[in-house]
Every structure is written in C-alpha cells, then in structure tokens.
Design an enzyme around this catalytic site. Structure first.
Site, PDB file in Angstrom:
ATOM      1  N   ASP A 136       0.852  -1.194   0.000  1.00  0.00           N
ATOM      2  CA  ASP A 136       0.000   0.000   0.000  1.00  0.00           C
ATOM      3  C   ASP A 136       0.893   1.251   0.000  1.00  0.00           C
ATOM      4  O   ASP A 136       1.777   1.391   0.841  1.00  0.00           O
ATOM      5  CB  ASP A 136      -0.914  -0.010   1.233  1.00  0.00           C
ATOM      6  CG  ASP A 136      -2.100   0.922   1.071  1.00  0.00           C
ATOM      7  OD1 ASP A 136      -1.898   2.071   0.606  1.00  0.00           O
ATOM      8  OD2 ASP A 136      -3.222   0.522   1.416  1.00  0.00           O
ATOM      9  N   SER A 177      -6.972   3.968  -1.462  1.00  0.00           N
ATOM     10  CA  SER A 177      -6.809   2.513  -1.432  1.00  0.00           C
ATOM     11  C   SER A 177      -8.102   1.791  -1.789  1.00  0.00           C
ATOM     12  O   SER A 177      -8.074   0.684  -2.315  1.00  0.00           O
ATOM     13  CB  SER A 177      -6.349   2.057  -0.048  1.00  0.00           C
ATOM     14  OG  SER A 177      -5.077   2.565   0.207  1.00  0.00           O
ATOM     15  N   THR A 201      -8.049  -1.902   1.604  1.00  0.00           N
ATOM     16  CA  THR A 201      -7.429  -2.784   0.601  1.00  0.00           C
ATOM     17  C   THR A 201      -7.978  -4.214   0.677  1.00  0.00           C
ATOM     18  O   THR A 201      -8.528  -4.715  -0.313  1.00  0.00           O
ATOM     19  CB  THR A 201      -5.894  -2.761   0.723  1.00  0.00           C
ATOM     20  OG1 THR A 201      -5.459  -1.415   0.797  1.00  0.00           O
ATOM     21  CG2 THR A 201      -5.224  -3.477  -0.431  1.00  0.00           C
ATOM     22  N   GLU A 251      -1.052  -8.095   1.869  1.00  0.00           N
ATOM     23  CA  GLU A 251      -0.859  -6.645   1.841  1.00  0.00           C
ATOM     24  C   GLU A 251       0.155  -6.163   2.885  1.00  0.00           C
ATOM     25  O   GLU A 251       0.021  -6.461   4.069  1.00  0.00           O
ATOM     26  CB  GLU A 251      -2.186  -5.921   2.108  1.00  0.00           C
ATOM     27  CG  GLU A 251      -2.022  -4.414   1.929  1.00  0.00           C
ATOM     28  CD  GLU A 251      -3.117  -3.552   2.549  1.00  0.00           C
ATOM     29  OE1 GLU A 251      -3.904  -4.056   3.370  1.00  0.00           O
ATOM     30  OE2 GLU A 251      -3.150  -2.362   2.222  1.00  0.00           O
ATOM     31  N   ASP A 258       2.114   2.554   3.437  1.00  0.00           N
ATOM     32  CA  ASP A 258       1.266   3.737   3.245  1.00  0.00           C
ATOM     33  C   ASP A 258       1.233   4.617   4.497  1.00  0.00           C
ATOM     34  O   ASP A 258       1.299   5.843   4.400  1.00  0.00           O
ATOM     35  CB  ASP A 258      -0.142   3.249   2.909  1.00  0.00           C
ATOM     36  CG  ASP A 258      -1.178   4.353   2.823  1.00  0.00           C
ATOM     37  OD1 ASP A 258      -1.111   5.148   1.858  1.00  0.00           O
ATOM     38  OD2 ASP A 258      -2.055   4.431   3.710  1.00  0.00           O
ATOM     39  N   HIS A 264       2.159   8.504   4.946  1.00  0.00           N
ATOM     40  CA  HIS A 264       1.274   9.553   5.479  1.00  0.00           C
ATOM     41  C   HIS A 264       1.944  10.308   6.625  1.00  0.00           C
ATOM     42  O   HIS A 264       1.758  11.520   6.767  1.00  0.00           O
ATOM     43  CB  HIS A 264      -0.030   8.945   5.992  1.00  0.00           C
ATOM     44  CG  HIS A 264      -1.007   8.604   4.911  1.00  0.00           C
ATOM     45  ND1 HIS A 264      -1.628   9.564   4.144  1.00  0.00           N
ATOM     46  CD2 HIS A 264      -1.470   7.408   4.467  1.00  0.00           C
ATOM     47  CE1 HIS A 264      -2.434   8.959   3.275  1.00  0.00           C
ATOM     48  NE2 HIS A 264      -2.345   7.663   3.441  1.00  0.00           N
ATOM     49  N   ASP A 311      -1.135   0.095  -4.707  1.00  0.00           N
ATOM     50  CA  ASP A 311      -2.445   0.634  -5.081  1.00  0.00           C
ATOM     51  C   ASP A 311      -2.335   2.078  -5.559  1.00  0.00           C
ATOM     52  O   ASP A 311      -3.135   2.548  -6.349  1.00  0.00           O
ATOM     53  CB  ASP A 311      -3.437   0.504  -3.925  1.00  0.00           C
ATOM     54  CG  ASP A 311      -2.889   0.994  -2.592  1.00  0.00           C
ATOM     55  OD1 ASP A 311      -1.690   1.350  -2.511  1.00  0.00           O
ATOM     56  OD2 ASP A 311      -3.665   1.025  -1.634  1.00  0.00           O
ATOM     57  N   HIS A 312      -1.325   2.765  -5.062  1.00  0.00           N
ATOM     58  CA  HIS A 312      -1.050   4.167  -5.401  1.00  0.00           C
ATOM     59  C   HIS A 312       0.235   4.502  -4.667  1.00  0.00           C
ATOM     60  O   HIS A 312       0.728   3.685  -3.877  1.00  0.00           O
ATOM     61  CB  HIS A 312      -2.183   5.096  -4.927  1.00  0.00           C
ATOM     62  CG  HIS A 312      -2.487   4.915  -3.477  1.00  0.00           C
ATOM     63  ND1 HIS A 312      -1.626   5.337  -2.486  1.00  0.00           N
ATOM     64  CD2 HIS A 312      -3.504   4.284  -2.852  1.00  0.00           C
ATOM     65  CE1 HIS A 312      -2.121   4.991  -1.311  1.00  0.00           C
ATOM     66  NE2 HIS A 312      -3.254   4.337  -1.497  1.00  0.00           N
TER      67      HIS A 312
END
Ligand code: MG
Ligand code: ZN
Length: 371
Positions: free
Chosen positions: A52, A93, A146, A262, A267, A271, A309-310
């Site tokens: 992620d 996500s 996710t 995952e 991620d 952040h 996912d990004h």
C-alpha cells in the site's frame, strides 16, 4: 536523523543494482513480448502482494537501505499501472483495490461498489464457486480498504462494522490481520457476535497469535483490535510467517488458489512522512515477497505479482543538499500522489504484465487465468 544511516560502500554497490533496476524496467516492455520459453503457459495459483502506497521511490529505497539485494531483484517482468480513480486524478486505497478486485473504475472510498453504489462481483466471489482456495493477509485490520474490496461491498470505506459482517460467510480459507473490535458483540452496534458466526460457519478463530500449524478447517486469525503493531513496535515476522502458513494451507487444493498479501503500513509511514516507519514496513514486505517467490520456485504453476495501489507521501530519494553521493529521503505531501506504480511479475503468464495499463486491467489479466 534516520536509523538508516547512509553508508558509502553500500551506496556504491547499490548504484549498480539500481541502474540495473531501471534497465530491467526499460527492457521489461521489450522482453515481456518476446519471452515465450515458459513450459507452463497458465498459472494454477496466483499470489498478489500489494504494498500500500509503494511507488517506485519506495521500491528504490529497498535497494539503498537493505544490506542484501531485495527480492524485487528476482522478478523478470516489470510494468507500470496508472492509478487514477473515477472522478479523481489521485486515488485512494478503496477505489484502487476495487479496481484490482472487481475490474471496475469507481470513486475514492468505494468498497467493491460501482459509481451507483451497486455491488460489483469480486475475484474471490467469482473463483470460490470454482473450488479454488483463497486467502487474505494484511498488516492493517482485515476490514481496512485494501483487503475489504476483495470480499465486501460498502458505499464507504469507513463502514468497518458492515464490512466485517461479510467475513464469516465469505468462505475465504485463510484470513489473517487485525480487527477484533469490529467482530466483538460488545463493540458492534448490532450486537452481532461475529467470532461466533465464524465458528458457526466452520472457521477456527485465533486471536492470541499465529497458530503453530494449519488445520483442515478454514482459519481466521485476528491479532489486533484494529491495525497490527508497526514493525518499529515489534510486530516481528507476522507478515512473512502468515504468508508461509497460508501457502502451506492453500497449496493442498489441486484446483489452485488465490492469495492476497498486503503490506498495509508502507502507506502509513508515507502519510506520517516517517522514513524509518516506511522503510521498516517496506523491508518486511520485501521479506514476504521472498516467501512467495521461494514457494513459486518449488511450485512452478504459481504466478507471483507485486504491485501497489497508489503512491503515498510524494516520496523521493533526493540528493542531500546537493551532495550527489548522499541520499536524503524526502516527502512532498502527507497524502497520496498520482504517480504510476510498478508491477512485478514472475511465473507462468508473467508476460501479460509488462507495459503500461490501467488499474482495472489487473483484474481482467488475473481472471483470464481462472476461466
Ligand atoms: Mg491498505
Ligand atoms: Zn493512504
């Protein structure tokens, strides 16, 4: 100051490796079309690992901040995925995992639903009736966006209690991650006891730790109230160990399996703009990739896919104040970015994953092997 001190010798060694990554990325597009030597054309098993928020700079960081070559180095096909959501250039996500799990392009926040909020059938819902085994493992809660998109349908990613209610009847063979607070009758608004519902549906539920071995029953393992601990807080080898356990269990099915793993907190490190958090989660994810690739080496009907996912954090490996021999990981946002994400593929059918494609195409490419 980062705990990942820059080391000049490691850096020099890795300059070669990183340039070879770029060459592989460039050649991937050429090689993908030409690689027709594989004896097995179609995989029986697919392992999809999603980092992620893991963009190319995050992947590159594994080459600079791991003492040995990362497992990304073992892939033979590389492609790029365009990540935008419906109505937004920058994806979250939920929209991304809905695209991967259902093949539809939808709005940010959607869990397995289309623009009209109608449920879209997921890859798991399609293959479970074909008697293919399935598993989901994450370092977030299992109800987080996710993983949720692979088994649930909800208009909002925040409807964790509703999302959780899909699990006991999902027929997923192996589930591992966090999320007990969404199962607990004392914490749920509807007072349903989802642990009991799991058991009524033939699951063995574990909330104390990863069991020592697999059982013949379906297994649901929840080891945190919500998200799992960070690696920096001592999560240990949960992700690689759960991956190994799932592979032992799912590979007993002669019809094949689909496993989604995952690395959720890459991620979260992005952040937080926290390099140490990001890199420790990335290296844990890389270790889990190694488990998947080791399994595939012994089980050649297995396709291993690794993607994101990004991208999160607008992360980049800048030169430190103009010193081109020193890297200073830098973030440009506390949110996500629209950059394309890499996809790595190894195994039968891998040459379908070179080139540049939309996030919705991943579903079609995977489903083709199960039809
Ligand atoms: Mg996630
Ligand atoms: Zn995020």
């Amino acid at each position: 100051m980062s705990i990942f001190e820059y080391k000049k010798n490691v850096m020099k060694k890795n300059v070669k490796i990183i340039s070879s990554l770029l060459v592989v990325l460039a050649l991937g597009f050429l090689v993908a079309g030409a690689n027709k030597k594989q004896a097995i054309k179609k995989p029986k098993n697919i392992i999809l690992l999603i980092g992620d928020g893991m963009g190319l700079s995050q992947v590159s960081a594994s080459y600079f901040f791991k003492d040995t070559a990362p497992n990304f180095d073992r892939f033979t096909t590389v492609g790029l995925i365009k990540t935008s959501a419906e109505g937004d250039l920058v994806c979250d996500s939920a929209a991304s995992a809905t695209a991967y799990a259902t093949g539809i392009s939808t709005y940010n926040g959607a869990i397995g639903v289309d623009l009209q909020k109608n449920p879209a059938p997921t890859i798991l819902e399609k293959i479970i009736p074909m008697n293919i085994s399935t598993g989901i493992i994450t370092t977030s809660s299992v109800m987080h966006a996710t993983p949720a998109c692979f088994y649930a349908h909800a208009a909002s990613r925040r409807s964790y209690q509703d999302i959780a209610a899909f699990l006991p009847t999902s027929k997923i063979d192996f589930i591992a991650g966090g999320g007990t607070e969404f199962l607990d009758k004392n914490k749920r608004e509807d007072k349903r006891d989802l642990i009991r519902e799991f058991e009524d549906n033939g699951y063995e539920v574990q909330t104390k730790g990863l069991p020592k071995k697999t059982t013949d029953k379906k297994q649901a393992i929840f080891l945190a109230d919500d998200g799992m601990d960070k690696m920096l807080e001592g999560r240990g080898d949960f992700l690689p160990n759960a991956t190994k356990m799932a592979l032992d269990k799912l590979s007993t099915n002669e019809n094949g399996f689909f496993l989604m793993v995952e690395g959720a907190q890459i991620d979260w490190g992005g952040h937080d703009n926290d390099t140490d958090y990001l890199i420790t989660e990335l290296l844990d994810f890389d270790k889990s990739i190694g488990v998947a690739l080791d399994f595939a080496a012994k089980n050649p009907e297995t396709l291993v896919l690794v993607t994101a996912d990004h991208e999160t954090g607008g992360f980049t490996l800048s030169a430190d104040n103009g010193d081109y021999n020193k890297i200073k990981p830098t973030f440009s946002t506390g949110g996500h970015s629209a950059t394309m994400v890499p996809i790595f593929a190894k195994g039968p059918g891998e040459n379908n994953f070179g080139g540049i494609f939309n996030n919705t195409a991943l579903f079609e490419k995977m489903m083709k092997f199960f039809n």
